[in-house]
Each structure stands twice: as structure tokens, then as C-alpha cells.
Design a protein around this motif. Structure first.
Motif, PDB file in Angstrom:
ATOM      1  N   ARG A 234      45.826  27.452 -15.815  1.00 34.69           N
ATOM      2  CA  ARG A 234      45.138  26.278 -16.350  1.00 34.69           C
ATOM      3  C   ARG A 234      45.970  25.011 -16.329  1.00 34.69           C
ATOM      4  NH1 ARG A 234      43.393  30.787 -18.730  1.00 34.69           N
ATOM      5  NH2 ARG A 234      41.135  31.044 -18.956  1.00 34.69           N
ATOM      6  N   ASN A 235      47.259  25.135 -16.079  1.00 36.61           N
ATOM      7  CA  ASN A 235      48.116  23.959 -16.079  1.00 36.61           C
ATOM      8  C   ASN A 235      49.403  24.277 -15.323  1.00 36.61           C
ATOM      9  OD1 ASN A 235      49.801  25.437 -17.974  1.00 36.61           O
ATOM     10  ND2 ASN A 235      48.332  24.811 -19.572  1.00 36.61           N
ATOM     11  N   GLU A 236      50.266  23.320 -15.258  1.00 38.62           N
ATOM     12  CA  GLU A 236      51.518  23.475 -14.512  1.00 38.62           C
ATOM     13  C   GLU A 236      52.387  24.587 -15.089  1.00 38.62           C
ATOM     14  OE1 GLU A 236      55.496  20.753 -13.661  1.00 38.62           O
ATOM     15  OE2 GLU A 236      53.521  19.771 -13.707  1.00 38.62           O
ATOM     16  N   GLU A 237      52.468  24.674 -16.409  1.00 41.60           N
ATOM     17  CA  GLU A 237      53.302  25.701 -17.020  1.00 41.60           C
ATOM     18  C   GLU A 237      52.808  27.102 -16.655  1.00 41.60           C
ATOM     19  OE1 GLU A 237      54.764  27.249 -21.451  1.00 41.60           O
ATOM     20  OE2 GLU A 237      53.390  25.547 -21.257  1.00 41.60           O
ATOM     21  N   GLU A 238      51.491  27.306 -16.715  1.00 39.88           N
ATOM     22  CA  GLU A 238      50.949  28.627 -16.367  1.00 39.88           C
ATOM     23  C   GLU A 238      51.157  28.940 -14.896  1.00 39.88           C
ATOM     24  OE1 GLU A 238      46.968  29.362 -17.611  1.00 39.88           O
ATOM     25  OE2 GLU A 238      47.363  28.905 -19.730  1.00 39.88           O
ATOM     26  N   LEU A 239      51.043  27.937 -14.046  1.00 36.57           N
ATOM     27  CA  LEU A 239      51.308  28.157 -12.622  1.00 36.57           C
ATOM     28  C   LEU A 239      52.762  28.567 -12.409  1.00 36.57           C
ATOM     29  CD1 LEU A 239      50.594  28.041  -9.621  1.00 36.57           C
ATOM     30  CD2 LEU A 239      50.989  25.560  -9.694  1.00 36.57           C
ATOM     31  N   ARG A 240      53.680  27.919 -13.079  1.00 40.62           N
ATOM     32  CA  ARG A 240      55.106  28.224 -12.933  1.00 40.62           C
ATOM     33  C   ARG A 240      55.420  29.632 -13.437  1.00 40.62           C
ATOM     34  NH1 ARG A 240      56.924  24.555 -16.045  1.00 40.62           N
ATOM     35  NH2 ARG A 240      57.213  25.879 -17.867  1.00 40.62           N
ATOM     36  N   GLU A 241      54.960  29.964 -14.645  1.00 40.67           N
ATOM     37  CA  GLU A 241      55.336  31.253 -15.237  1.00 40.67           C
ATOM     38  C   GLU A 241      54.625  32.428 -14.560  1.00 40.67           C
ATOM     39  OE1 GLU A 241      57.936  31.501 -17.107  1.00 40.67           O
ATOM     40  OE2 GLU A 241      58.028  29.321 -16.839  1.00 40.67           O
ATOM     41  N   THR A 242      53.389  32.225 -14.142  1.00 43.69           N
ATOM     42  CA  THR A 242      52.686  33.301 -13.427  1.00 43.69           C
ATOM     43  C   THR A 242      53.308  33.524 -12.059  1.00 43.69           C
ATOM     44  OG1 THR A 242      50.627  32.704 -14.571  1.00 43.69           O
ATOM     45  CG2 THR A 242      50.435  34.121 -12.628  1.00 43.69           C
TER      46      THR A 242
ATOM     47  N   GLY B 152      50.744  26.689  -1.055  1.00 41.01           N
ATOM     48  CA  GLY B 152      49.637  25.912  -1.602  1.00 41.01           C
ATOM     49  C   GLY B 152      48.575  25.773  -0.526  1.00 41.01           C
ATOM     50  N   ALA B 153      47.443  26.427  -0.699  1.00 43.79           N
ATOM     51  CA  ALA B 153      46.399  26.477   0.327  1.00 43.79           C
ATOM     52  C   ALA B 153      45.275  25.505   0.006  1.00 43.79           C
ATOM     53  CB  ALA B 153      45.843  27.895   0.442  1.00 43.79           C
ATOM     54  N   SER B 154      44.981  24.626   0.960  1.00 51.49           N
ATOM     55  CA  SER B 154      43.868  23.668   0.831  1.00 51.49           C
ATOM     56  C   SER B 154      44.017  22.831  -0.440  1.00 51.49           C
ATOM     57  CB  SER B 154      42.529  24.397   0.839  1.00 51.49           C
ATOM     58  OG  SER B 154      42.352  25.127   2.027  1.00 51.49           O
ATOM     59  N   THR B 155      45.196  22.269  -0.621  1.00 54.45           N
ATOM     60  CA  THR B 155      45.477  21.495  -1.832  1.00 54.45           C
ATOM     61  C   THR B 155      44.846  20.111  -1.779  1.00 54.45           C
ATOM     62  OG1 THR B 155      47.566  20.771  -0.831  1.00 54.45           O
ATOM     63  CG2 THR B 155      47.635  22.685  -2.300  1.00 54.45           C
ATOM     64  N   HIS B 156      44.638  19.547  -2.969  1.00 55.21           N
ATOM     65  CA  HIS B 156      44.075  18.208  -3.122  1.00 55.21           C
ATOM     66  C   HIS B 156      45.048  17.344  -3.915  1.00 55.21           C
ATOM     67  CE1 HIS B 156      39.749  18.584  -1.736  1.00 55.21           C
ATOM     68  NE2 HIS B 156      40.257  19.780  -1.535  1.00 55.21           N
ATOM     69  N   ALA B 157      44.730  16.063  -4.003  1.00 53.55           N
ATOM     70  CA  ALA B 157      45.622  15.087  -4.622  1.00 53.55           C
ATOM     71  C   ALA B 157      46.049  15.538  -6.011  1.00 53.55           C
ATOM     72  CB  ALA B 157      44.935  13.728  -4.691  1.00 53.55           C
ATOM     73  N   GLY B 158      47.346  15.443  -6.280  1.00 61.35           N
ATOM     74  CA  GLY B 158      47.913  15.828  -7.568  1.00 61.35           C
ATOM     75  C   GLY B 158      48.453  17.242  -7.587  1.00 61.35           C
ATOM     76  N   GLU B 159      47.863  18.120  -6.807  1.00 60.75           N
ATOM     77  CA  GLU B 159      48.295  19.521  -6.819  1.00 60.75           C
ATOM     78  C   GLU B 159      49.621  19.707  -6.089  1.00 60.75           C
ATOM     79  OE1 GLU B 159      43.959  21.740  -7.235  1.00 60.75           O
ATOM     80  OE2 GLU B 159      44.710  21.256  -5.235  1.00 60.75           O
ATOM     81  N   GLU B 160      49.875  18.891  -5.065  1.00 53.95           N
ATOM     82  CA  GLU B 160      51.142  19.017  -4.341  1.00 53.95           C
ATOM     83  C   GLU B 160      52.326  18.661  -5.232  1.00 53.95           C
ATOM     84  OE1 GLU B 160      47.868  18.047  -1.411  1.00 53.95           O
ATOM     85  OE2 GLU B 160      48.696  16.972  -3.147  1.00 53.95           O
ATOM     86  N   GLU B 161      52.178  17.631  -6.058  1.00 52.51           N
ATOM     87  CA  GLU B 161      53.259  17.264  -6.979  1.00 52.51           C
ATOM     88  C   GLU B 161      53.524  18.378  -7.991  1.00 52.51           C
ATOM     89  OE1 GLU B 161      53.616  12.871  -8.193  1.00 52.51           O
ATOM     90  OE2 GLU B 161      51.482  13.165  -7.818  1.00 52.51           O
ATOM     91  N   ILE B 162      52.473  18.962  -8.501  1.00 50.42           N
ATOM     92  CA  ILE B 162      52.629  20.068  -9.441  1.00 50.42           C
ATOM     93  C   ILE B 162      53.353  21.227  -8.778  1.00 50.42           C
ATOM     94  CG2 ILE B 162      51.355  21.838 -10.721  1.00 50.42           C
ATOM     95  CD1 ILE B 162      49.223  19.676 -11.282  1.00 50.42           C
ATOM     96  N   LEU B 163      52.934  21.575  -7.557  1.00 52.74           N
ATOM     97  CA  LEU B 163      53.609  22.649  -6.824  1.00 52.74           C
ATOM     98  C   LEU B 163      55.070  22.306  -6.565  1.00 52.74           C
ATOM     99  CD1 LEU B 163      50.767  23.545  -4.311  1.00 52.74           C
ATOM    100  CD2 LEU B 163      51.838  25.165  -5.892  1.00 52.74           C
ATOM    101  N   GLY B 164      55.344  21.041  -6.265  1.00 53.10           N
ATOM    102  CA  GLY B 164      56.722  20.615  -6.025  1.00 53.10           C
ATOM    103  C   GLY B 164      57.600  20.803  -7.249  1.00 53.10           C
ATOM    104  N   ARG B 165      57.087  20.427  -8.413  1.00 54.82           N
ATOM    105  CA  ARG B 165      57.869  20.578  -9.643  1.00 54.82           C
ATOM    106  C   ARG B 165      58.054  22.051  -9.987  1.00 54.82           C
ATOM    107  NH1 ARG B 165      54.721  15.932 -11.236  1.00 54.82           N
ATOM    108  NH2 ARG B 165      53.209  17.279 -12.311  1.00 54.82           N
ATOM    109  N   VAL B 166      56.994  22.839  -9.805  1.00 53.40           N
ATOM    110  CA  VAL B 166      57.093  24.280 -10.046  1.00 53.40           C
ATOM    111  C   VAL B 166      58.139  24.896  -9.137  1.00 53.40           C
ATOM    112  CG1 VAL B 166      55.848  26.460  -9.735  1.00 53.40           C
ATOM    113  CG2 VAL B 166      54.764  24.571 -10.971  1.00 53.40           C
ATOM    114  N   PHE B 167      58.112  24.505  -7.874  1.00 54.83           N
ATOM    115  CA  PHE B 167      59.065  25.041  -6.892  1.00 54.83           C
ATOM    116  C   PHE B 167      60.507  24.683  -7.267  1.00 54.83           C
ATOM    117  CE2 PHE B 167      61.490  23.914  -3.014  1.00 54.83           C
ATOM    118  CZ  PHE B 167      61.724  25.202  -2.548  1.00 54.83           C
ATOM    119  N   LYS B 168      60.734  23.463  -7.705  1.00 60.99           N
ATOM    120  CA  LYS B 168      62.090  23.037  -8.084  1.00 60.99           C
ATOM    121  C   LYS B 168      62.657  23.924  -9.193  1.00 60.99           C
ATOM    122  CE  LYS B 168      63.645  18.930  -8.421  1.00 60.99           C
ATOM    123  NZ  LYS B 168      63.899  17.518  -8.805  1.00 60.99           N
TER     124      LYS B 168
END
Length: 376
Positions: free
Chosen positions: A322-330, A191-207
Motif C-alpha cells: 500500500r505504500n513505499e514502506e510495505e514495498l520495501r519490507e515485502t 518494476g513492470a509497466s511503471t507510471h509516474a511516481g512509481e520509479e522514484e519509489i522503486l529507486g528509494r526502495v532499491f537504495k
């Protein structure tokens, strides 16, 4: 101290942080052409001034910009005594240009981006702005689209030099050996140059992803290091083992709480998500990740890099999630297939290739047109 400057320095004006970074690249390229060069750098905002003071070498003196008011500008010219003026992007000041013309000082516009919105605004006042633009001795633009916009507004002496913002100058900083060995056998979601809220999304995707990819590690480089304690709390609340970059290595998630290392971390990444694009507006610069040869994902809110991000997506060099699901599946698809990753990197590098060397080309054009202006 003012006495350390040569009598006729180059005056570079940039408004805020983004323009300051461009100004410093151009100044460095000018200095490479003329090792005796000294510069005055003026800026408008407090954040821009602080960055300039921190980043400028000793041969650049930093000031707040004078008001574009005739008596003030006249005194500024007497004090600075510039031999030429370089304005970054679309900062064209009428009184400055008029004073420069009256005193025979060449004025050049560098990295002259012109958005459709700005062009529309200028077109409404074309009778007023066209005579000012015609007085510029050089307009160095990123691409042919900007060139056409400036011509429509009366600009002359237009040179297409590439976008200095996307010109990666300097060697890549090496990653310390202990970190290289730590991640040698890992796949990395960065996660490069992340902002508030994006770290949590990345964390859930990673899990969810690490069930299928046991060697997967999550590395987060927040845009603002001071947010590190909050980010760590959020990630740990998800059940992740989080380690700071400045502490002992280990864990499934590493938070980079240092500055200036992003380019090095990009080298070990497998997939890169560029922040300030999913839960915040504006986006961050995707070019460094592209130059590192990594598949790039970003959210739909890339307004600050709209043109290049749209070109990357159009040519298959980046993907919008566009959202957490797309980030996870892509991310899942790209982690599964090295061929899919490689399919993105080649067109992405073709997109940024025209901008590499933009600072040097801009500096060459400034030198050429300065000389031509002084001969007139």
C-alpha cells in the motif's frame, strides 16, 4: 484493399486498446482453424484504431466502426457483407444485432465480461436488453460468475471459455545473450509497466535494500517509453547510476527504453512490482509475471484487473503493497527467502491456468455456433 477480402469475411468489433488486443488473439485463433479466413476489424477510439493498424496482419482490414443507426448499419452490412459478427466483451449494439438477425448473419459475443456495475445497469433495463441478448448465437464468457450474470439478463448459448486477456499466446521472446550474462549473478527487482511516481519509489526502495543485498539490480520497464528522460533524471537525483537499455550496459539501475521486451525481462527478475497501481489508478496486467513464475507485488489500485488480482491475493499468489514502506519490507522478505518466493508462485499459476488456451476455446465455440446458426 477491399477487393483482397473474400466476399464474406468475419466482422470483429472491439472498442479500444484492451479490446483490440483480445480481438487480435481471437482472430489469430480463428485463422489457425481456417487458414483462408479474412477479417474486418472495427474499432471506436483513435488509439484503438492506431494499434489495430499497427498490429493487424494483412488478412485483417481495419475500419472505424459505423454508427449504430439503422440506415448507417444497413449500408455497413452491404459494404462489409459479413458471414458472422464477433463482438468483444459487452459491446452489444441493438441495430447491428437486429440487422444481423434480419439478414441471417450469426452474432457472437466473445470474452463477455460483465462487471457487477454493468450487470446492475443492465438489470434496470432488463425488459429492453433481454430480447437483444436472447438473439445472440453465442456468449463466450471468462468464468462461471459471468455466465450466471448473463443468464440473469436473458442470455442463452453461454460457453465458459476463460479470459482471453489472460491467455498468453506465442513463445517467450529470448533475452539477448549479452544481457543474460550481464544479469547472471544478480538478483533483480523489476518494476513492470511503471507510471509516474512509481520509479522514484522503486529507486528509494532499491537504495535501502542494496545495503543488505549487494548483488541486487533495479530494472525498470516504464509503461510509456517516451517518459525515459524524466525517469532517468529522477533516478539520478537519488544518486543512482542509471543506464539505458539501448546504451552500454552497467550501473546499478537499468531503464528499459525499448518496447516488446517485458516478457523477456520477467524471466530474469527475482521480484516483480506491477505498476500503475501505487501512484496511479487502474493497474497493469499481472498475468505475464505470474506465468514467468515470479512473486508479484502491486499497489491497491488494480481496478482494471480487480477480479484476477483479488483472486491472486486471496490464494497467496500476489501481495498488495500500500505504500513505499510495505514495498520495501515485502521485497526484503522475498529477496531473503527463496522458499517464500516459491510459496507464492505455485498458487499464482493455478489462478491463471484456467485462462490459458482461452482464445482457442473461444474460436472453437465461434466456429461451432456459427455453423449451428447457419443451419437454422
Amino acid at each position: 484493399a477491399r477487393e483482397n477480402l473474400r466476399p464474406r469475411p468475419t466482422w470483429i468489433h472491439a472498442v479500444s486498446v484492451g479490446e483490440i488486443m483480445i480481438a487480435l488473439k481471437i482472430a489469430a485463433a480463428l485463422r489457425e482453424r481456417d487458414p483462408s479466413l479474412n477479417c474486418i476489424l472495427t474499432t471506436t477510439t483513435t488509439t484503438g484504431h492506431a494499434l489495430a493498424e499497427k498490429s493487424a496482419p494483412e488478412w485483417i482490414e481495419v475500419f472505424y466502426s459505423p454508427l449504430d443507426f439503422w440506415p448507417v448499419m444497413r449500408r455497413a452490412f452491404r459494404f462489409f457483407a459479413p458471414d458472422r459478427i464477433v463482438l468483444v466483451e459487452a459491446e452489444v449494439w441493438p441495430n447491428m444485432v437486429a440487422r444481423a438477425r434480419a439478414t441471417g448473419v450469426p452474432v457472437m459475443l466473445a470474452n463477455a465480461r460483465l462487471s457487477p456495475r454493468s450487470e446492475k445497469r443492465f438489470r434496470r433495463f432488463r425488459k429492453l436488453v433481454a430480447p437483444i441478448f436472447r438473439q445472440l448465437d453465442l456468449i463466450a464468457v471468462p468464468d462461471q460468475i459471468d455466465a450466471a450474470r448473463w443468464r440473469a439478463l436473458g442470455g442463452r448459448n453461454i460457453v465458459v471459455a476463460g479470459n482471453v486477456k489472460y491467455d498468453l499466446r506465442g513463445p517467450k521472446p529470448p533475452l539477448p545473450p549479452e544481457l543474460s550474462s550481464e544479469f547472471a549473478a544478480s538478483t533483480v527487482l523489476l518494476g513492470a509497466s511503471t507510471h509516474a511516481g512509481e520509479e522514484e519509489i522503486l529507486g528509494r526502495v532499491f537504495k535501502e535494500l542494496r545495503t543488505d543485498f549487494p548483488s541486487l539490480r533495479l530494472v525498470i520497464v516504464p509503461r510509456h517509453v517516451e517518459r525515459a528522460p524524466n525517469v532517468i533524471r529522477q533516478l539520478r537525483s537519488l544518486g543512482l547510476t542509471v543506464q539505458r537499455r539501448t546504451e552500454t550496459l552497467g550501473g546499478d539501475c537499468l531503464l528499459v527504453d525499448t518496447t516488446g521486451e517485458l516478457r523477456a525481462w520477467l524471466e530474469i527478475a527475482t521480484v516483480v512490482f506491477v505498476g500503475k497501481s501505487l501512484t496511479a489508478h487502474g493497474g497493469q496486467n499481472p498475468v505475464e509475471a505470474v506465468a514467468a513464475g515470479k512473486p508479484v507485488l502491486f499497489g491497491p489500485k488494480m481496478e482494471n484487473f480487480a477480479q484476477i488480482s483479488a483472486q491472486l491475493v486471496r490464494d497467496g499468489g500476489a501481495i498488495i503493497v500500500r505504500n513505499e514502506e510495505e514495498l520495501r519490507e515485502t521485497s526484503r522478505r522475498l529477496l531473503q527467502s527463496s522458499a517464500a518466493r516459491e510459496q507464492m508462485t505455485s498458487p499464482a499459476r493455478e489462478v491463471i491456468a484456467p485462462h490459458q488456451g482461452a482464445a482457442a476455446r473461444t474460436a472453437a465455440a465461434i466456429e461451432e455456433h456459427s455453423t449451428a446458426a447457419l443451419r437454422r
